[in-house]
Scaffold this motif. Sequence first.
Motif, PDB file in Angstrom:
ATOM      1  N   ALA B  71      14.692 -19.577 -11.901  1.00 32.78           N
ATOM      2  CA  ALA B  71      14.818 -19.971 -13.188  1.00 32.78           C
ATOM      3  C   ALA B  71      14.306 -21.376 -13.504  1.00 32.78           C
ATOM      4  CB  ALA B  71      16.243 -19.553 -13.596  1.00 32.78           C
ATOM      5  N   VAL B  72      13.992 -21.572 -14.548  1.00 34.41           N
ATOM      6  CA  VAL B  72      13.228 -22.821 -14.942  1.00 34.41           C
ATOM      7  C   VAL B  72      14.038 -23.614 -15.979  1.00 34.41           C
ATOM      8  CG1 VAL B  72      10.980 -23.971 -15.703  1.00 34.41           C
ATOM      9  CG2 VAL B  72      11.063 -21.891 -14.316  1.00 34.41           C
ATOM     10  N   VAL B  73      14.056 -24.750 -16.073  1.00 33.53           N
ATOM     11  CA  VAL B  73      14.596 -25.766 -17.075  1.00 33.53           C
ATOM     12  C   VAL B  73      13.418 -26.627 -17.401  1.00 33.53           C
ATOM     13  CG1 VAL B  73      16.217 -27.377 -17.663  1.00 33.53           C
ATOM     14  CG2 VAL B  73      16.894 -25.776 -16.611  1.00 33.53           C
ATOM     15  N   MET B  74      13.148 -26.633 -18.690  1.00 32.74           N
ATOM     16  CA  MET B  74      12.087 -27.690 -19.304  1.00 32.74           C
ATOM     17  C   MET B  74      12.575 -28.428 -20.635  1.00 32.74           C
ATOM     18  SD  MET B  74       9.036 -25.447 -20.602  1.00 32.74           S
ATOM     19  CE  MET B  74       8.626 -24.626 -19.040  1.00 32.74           C
ATOM     20  N   GLY B  75      12.059 -29.455 -20.847  1.00 30.03           N
ATOM     21  CA  GLY B  75      12.258 -30.257 -22.336  1.00 30.03           C
ATOM     22  C   GLY B  75      11.336 -29.620 -23.261  1.00 30.03           C
ATOM     23  N   PRO B  85       2.951 -34.717 -33.192  1.00 31.22           N
ATOM     24  CA  PRO B  85       3.677 -34.089 -34.533  1.00 31.22           C
ATOM     25  C   PRO B  85       3.824 -32.605 -34.462  1.00 31.22           C
ATOM     26  CG  PRO B  85       1.015 -34.852 -34.895  1.00 31.22           C
ATOM     27  CD  PRO B  85       1.451 -35.263 -33.443  1.00 31.22           C
ATOM     28  N   TRP B  86       3.105 -31.857 -33.746  1.00 30.58           N
ATOM     29  CA  TRP B  86       3.346 -30.459 -33.498  1.00 30.58           C
ATOM     30  C   TRP B  86       4.809 -30.167 -32.786  1.00 30.58           C
ATOM     31  CZ3 TRP B  86      -0.097 -33.475 -30.837  1.00 30.58           C
ATOM     32  CH2 TRP B  86       0.049 -33.340 -29.655  1.00 30.58           C
ATOM     33  N   GLU B  87       5.059 -30.918 -31.979  1.00 31.65           N
ATOM     34  CA  GLU B  87       6.267 -30.632 -31.013  1.00 31.65           C
ATOM     35  C   GLU B  87       7.479 -30.169 -31.619  1.00 31.65           C
ATOM     36  OE1 GLU B  87       8.839 -33.743 -29.163  1.00 31.65           O
ATOM     37  OE2 GLU B  87       7.025 -34.839 -29.732  1.00 31.65           O
ATOM     38  N   ASP B  88       7.718 -30.204 -33.179  1.00 32.01           N
ATOM     39  CA  ASP B  88       8.610 -29.939 -33.749  1.00 32.01           C
ATOM     40  C   ASP B  88       8.594 -28.691 -34.547  1.00 32.01           C
ATOM     41  OD1 ASP B  88      10.736 -31.699 -32.859  1.00 32.01           O
ATOM     42  OD2 ASP B  88       9.915 -33.565 -34.462  1.00 32.01           O
ATOM     43  N   ASP B  89       7.431 -28.025 -34.261  1.00 29.14           N
ATOM     44  CA  ASP B  89       7.263 -26.747 -34.691  1.00 29.14           C
ATOM     45  C   ASP B  89       8.372 -25.760 -34.484  1.00 29.14           C
ATOM     46  OD1 ASP B  89       6.059 -24.325 -35.865  1.00 29.14           O
ATOM     47  OD2 ASP B  89       4.402 -24.479 -34.698  1.00 29.14           O
ATOM     48  N   VAL B 108      14.973 -23.877 -22.407  1.00 28.69           N
ATOM     49  CA  VAL B 108      14.385 -25.089 -22.841  1.00 28.69           C
ATOM     50  C   VAL B 108      15.282 -26.014 -23.673  1.00 28.69           C
ATOM     51  CG1 VAL B 108      12.759 -25.969 -24.778  1.00 28.69           C
ATOM     52  CG2 VAL B 108      12.323 -23.698 -23.616  1.00 28.69           C
ATOM     53  N   VAL B 109      15.602 -27.239 -23.090  1.00 26.83           N
ATOM     54  CA  VAL B 109      16.106 -28.088 -23.727  1.00 26.83           C
ATOM     55  C   VAL B 109      15.801 -28.601 -25.103  1.00 26.83           C
ATOM     56  CG1 VAL B 109      17.481 -30.188 -23.391  1.00 26.83           C
ATOM     57  CG2 VAL B 109      17.212 -28.868 -21.498  1.00 26.83           C
ATOM     58  N   THR B 110      16.468 -28.573 -26.016  1.00 24.87           N
ATOM     59  CA  THR B 110      15.921 -28.971 -27.461  1.00 24.87           C
ATOM     60  C   THR B 110      17.150 -29.016 -28.471  1.00 24.87           C
ATOM     61  OG1 THR B 110      14.718 -27.846 -29.372  1.00 24.87           O
ATOM     62  CG2 THR B 110      15.966 -26.396 -27.979  1.00 24.87           C
ATOM     63  N   HIS B 111      16.637 -29.552 -29.581  1.00 23.17           N
ATOM     64  CA  HIS B 111      17.746 -29.910 -30.553  1.00 23.17           C
ATOM     65  C   HIS B 111      17.925 -28.800 -31.579  1.00 23.17           C
ATOM     66  CE1 HIS B 111      18.613 -33.981 -28.941  1.00 23.17           C
ATOM     67  NE2 HIS B 111      17.233 -33.992 -29.092  1.00 23.17           N
ATOM     68  N   GLN B 112      16.606 -27.862 -31.745  1.00 23.80           N
ATOM     69  CA  GLN B 112      16.453 -26.928 -32.490  1.00 23.80           C
ATOM     70  C   GLN B 112      17.044 -25.642 -32.212  1.00 23.80           C
ATOM     71  OE1 GLN B 112      12.353 -27.055 -33.292  1.00 23.80           O
ATOM     72  NE2 GLN B 112      12.617 -28.087 -35.169  1.00 23.80           N
ATOM     73  N   GLU B 113      18.265 -25.100 -33.025  1.00 27.28           N
ATOM     74  CA  GLU B 113      18.654 -23.714 -32.508  1.00 27.28           C
ATOM     75  C   GLU B 113      17.576 -22.481 -32.883  1.00 27.28           C
ATOM     76  OE1 GLU B 113      22.546 -22.296 -33.280  1.00 27.28           O
ATOM     77  OE2 GLU B 113      23.529 -24.191 -33.205  1.00 27.28           O
ATOM     78  N   ARG B 114      17.598 -21.624 -31.964  1.00 29.38           N
ATOM     79  CA  ARG B 114      16.484 -20.779 -31.838  1.00 29.38           C
ATOM     80  C   ARG B 114      16.944 -19.471 -31.243  1.00 29.38           C
ATOM     81  NH1 ARG B 114      10.204 -21.993 -30.803  1.00 29.38           N
ATOM     82  NH2 ARG B 114       9.673 -19.755 -31.087  1.00 29.38           N
ATOM     83  N   GLU B 115      16.411 -18.299 -31.875  1.00 28.70           N
ATOM     84  CA  GLU B 115      16.612 -17.185 -31.039  1.00 28.70           C
ATOM     85  C   GLU B 115      15.844 -17.161 -29.566  1.00 28.70           C
ATOM     86  OE1 GLU B 115      18.719 -14.298 -31.682  1.00 28.70           O
ATOM     87  OE2 GLU B 115      19.609 -16.011 -32.599  1.00 28.70           O
ATOM     88  N   THR B 122       8.192 -13.491 -19.360  1.00 31.11           N
ATOM     89  CA  THR B 122       8.822 -14.926 -19.394  1.00 31.11           C
ATOM     90  C   THR B 122       9.854 -14.821 -20.531  1.00 31.11           C
ATOM     91  OG1 THR B 122       7.032 -15.952 -18.133  1.00 31.11           O
ATOM     92  CG2 THR B 122       8.704 -17.291 -19.345  1.00 31.11           C
ATOM     93  N   THR B 123      10.877 -14.973 -20.342  1.00 27.99           N
ATOM     94  CA  THR B 123      11.894 -15.259 -21.747  1.00 27.99           C
ATOM     95  C   THR B 123      12.229 -16.680 -21.609  1.00 27.99           C
ATOM     96  OG1 THR B 123      12.923 -13.191 -21.137  1.00 27.99           O
ATOM     97  CG2 THR B 123      14.205 -14.671 -22.742  1.00 27.99           C
ATOM     98  N   PHE B 124      12.043 -17.398 -22.955  1.00 27.42           N
ATOM     99  CA  PHE B 124      12.533 -18.639 -23.324  1.00 27.42           C
ATOM    100  C   PHE B 124      13.892 -18.641 -23.889  1.00 27.42           C
ATOM    101  CE2 PHE B 124       7.723 -18.840 -22.997  1.00 27.42           C
ATOM    102  CZ  PHE B 124       7.582 -19.967 -22.019  1.00 27.42           C
ATOM    103  N   THR B 125      14.728 -19.105 -23.441  1.00 22.54           N
ATOM    104  CA  THR B 125      15.992 -19.263 -24.248  1.00 22.54           C
ATOM    105  C   THR B 125      16.456 -20.795 -24.433  1.00 22.54           C
ATOM    106  OG1 THR B 125      16.942 -17.728 -22.616  1.00 22.54           O
ATOM    107  CG2 THR B 125      18.263 -19.164 -23.729  1.00 22.54           C
ATOM    108  N   PHE B 126      16.590 -21.054 -25.793  1.00 22.37           N
ATOM    109  CA  PHE B 126      16.518 -22.564 -26.214  1.00 22.37           C
ATOM    110  C   PHE B 126      17.861 -22.928 -26.232  1.00 22.37           C
ATOM    111  CE2 PHE B 126      12.913 -20.549 -27.705  1.00 22.37           C
ATOM    112  CZ  PHE B 126      11.829 -21.375 -27.679  1.00 22.37           C
ATOM    113  N   VAL B 127      18.435 -23.949 -25.555  1.00 27.25           N
ATOM    114  CA  VAL B 127      19.450 -24.712 -25.294  1.00 27.25           C
ATOM    115  C   VAL B 127      19.611 -25.746 -25.987  1.00 27.25           C
ATOM    116  CG1 VAL B 127      21.206 -25.361 -23.279  1.00 27.25           C
ATOM    117  CG2 VAL B 127      19.510 -23.635 -22.790  1.00 27.25           C
ATOM    118  N   THR B 128      20.805 -25.779 -26.838  1.00 26.99           N
ATOM    119  CA  THR B 128      20.973 -27.284 -27.836  1.00 26.99           C
ATOM    120  C   THR B 128      22.000 -28.056 -27.185  1.00 26.99           C
ATOM    121  OG1 THR B 128      22.442 -25.784 -29.108  1.00 26.99           O
ATOM    122  CG2 THR B 128      20.021 -26.009 -29.857  1.00 26.99           C
ATOM    123  N   ASP B 129      22.713 -27.783 -26.366  1.00 21.99           N
ATOM    124  CA  ASP B 129      23.889 -28.552 -25.857  1.00 21.99           C
ATOM    125  C   ASP B 129      23.484 -29.404 -24.239  1.00 21.99           C
ATOM    126  OD1 ASP B 129      23.858 -26.222 -24.876  1.00 21.99           O
ATOM    127  OD2 ASP B 129      26.172 -26.044 -24.913  1.00 21.99           O
TER     128      ASP B 129
END
Lengths: 214, 214
Positions: B71-75, B85-89, B108-115, B122-129
């Motif tokens: 498994a992979v973790v990324m920002g 400027p596109w990074e918050d899309d 993916v470590v992020t501030h935006q909640e997302r499905e 590849t499945t990207f899961t968005f992690v906000t904590d």
Amino acid sequence: MGKVVAEISISLDGYVAGPSPSLEEPLGRGGEQLHEWAMRTKTFRELHGMEGGDDDPDGELLAESVQAQGAVVMGRRMFSGGEGPWEDDPNATGWWGDEPPFHKPVFVVTHQEREPLVLGETTFTFVTDGVSAAVEQARAVAAADREVLVAGGAETIDEALAAGLVDELQLHVAPVLLGGGTRLFEGLGAERPRLELVSVRESPHASHLRYRIA
Amino acid sequence: MGKVVAEISISLDGYVAGPSPSLEEPLGRGGEQLHEWAMRTKTFRELHGMEGGDDDPDGELLAESVQAQGAVVMGRRMFSGGEGPWEDDPNATGWWGDEPPFHKPVFVVTHQEREPLVLGETTFTFVTDGVSAAVEQARAVAAADREVLVAGGAETIDEALAAGLVDELQLHVAPVLLGGGTRLFEGLGAERPRLELVSVRESPHASHLRYRIA
């Protein structure tokens, strides 16, 4: 003609000295760790008139460098033992005592004119017209087949790299993060040389990366 | 339990991306050079659905990493292709197209909640904590004996290092000076880990330095 080799120990985060250099810690906080790969070796201890030390690949590499080099160029901060109020002392005799470990001609790039200083087998010549002139003088005294070592610090190596004076760059990458201090390469500006890997030599104490300047 | 390995390509002067990232140059000016050691290999090209490429030690090393990692973790900046400027899309789909090269779960470590986003294998899961939570989730889905890769960028690796989450650090040191950009290790503050060299693997394209976090 012998090569001009810039050679310096560096932390994995890119510092060649730690933060806050002082008379007690001329290499800055934690800076001594950068040199442990060398200081623990028999080769290093012999050069400094001491017994003991490890007889291992790090020592062999150091011995090869020392044998290959016919003359040394360094900045006045390296000569006077790091950055600080004492660095402009016009009577400084270096920080190696009466028997500096070089045993060959050393050319110190400085702004202060000064007579040569002879300590044991090492003669320090003070060069006031820049690193190019110092490298030229070092080349003239080194035998035709021996290298000129540009030993540091960062500012002097950066100047030599930017001026196109360096044939090879040897970095001893210590497995340590200093978190601050003096960085190599910061003084290059737009004059960044192209590098080609020559060799990698590995030990637990440092990864020795050698590059040709293209 | 499998190890957590932070792995990133870095210039000799310590940058993991070049200056002035843009949509045209998401890795910053000159940043692509950091990845040439990988991009030229057959392994890399196969992962990206392309033919050809070199079958050599760099490719073997890359293949070993890919096989070891479950498994992979990324920002979010790495996910969205660099700083800009596109990074918050909120609808960004990464910059790898319809068939990202991971073929495994990515957190993916992020501030935006997302499905979760499924692209090919590849499945990207968005992690906000935070990165700790992302590493924990990655560990849970990776098989017991497979590693978790913390793939970058600098901020995410620094956070993971500072939080004591990383077992090994693998740096691919490219023989290039970028002169500016994003530095690794700048976000560590006083939480600097102690390192022990595990292995060095050499190629003309990169020196692969692997450290254990002590």
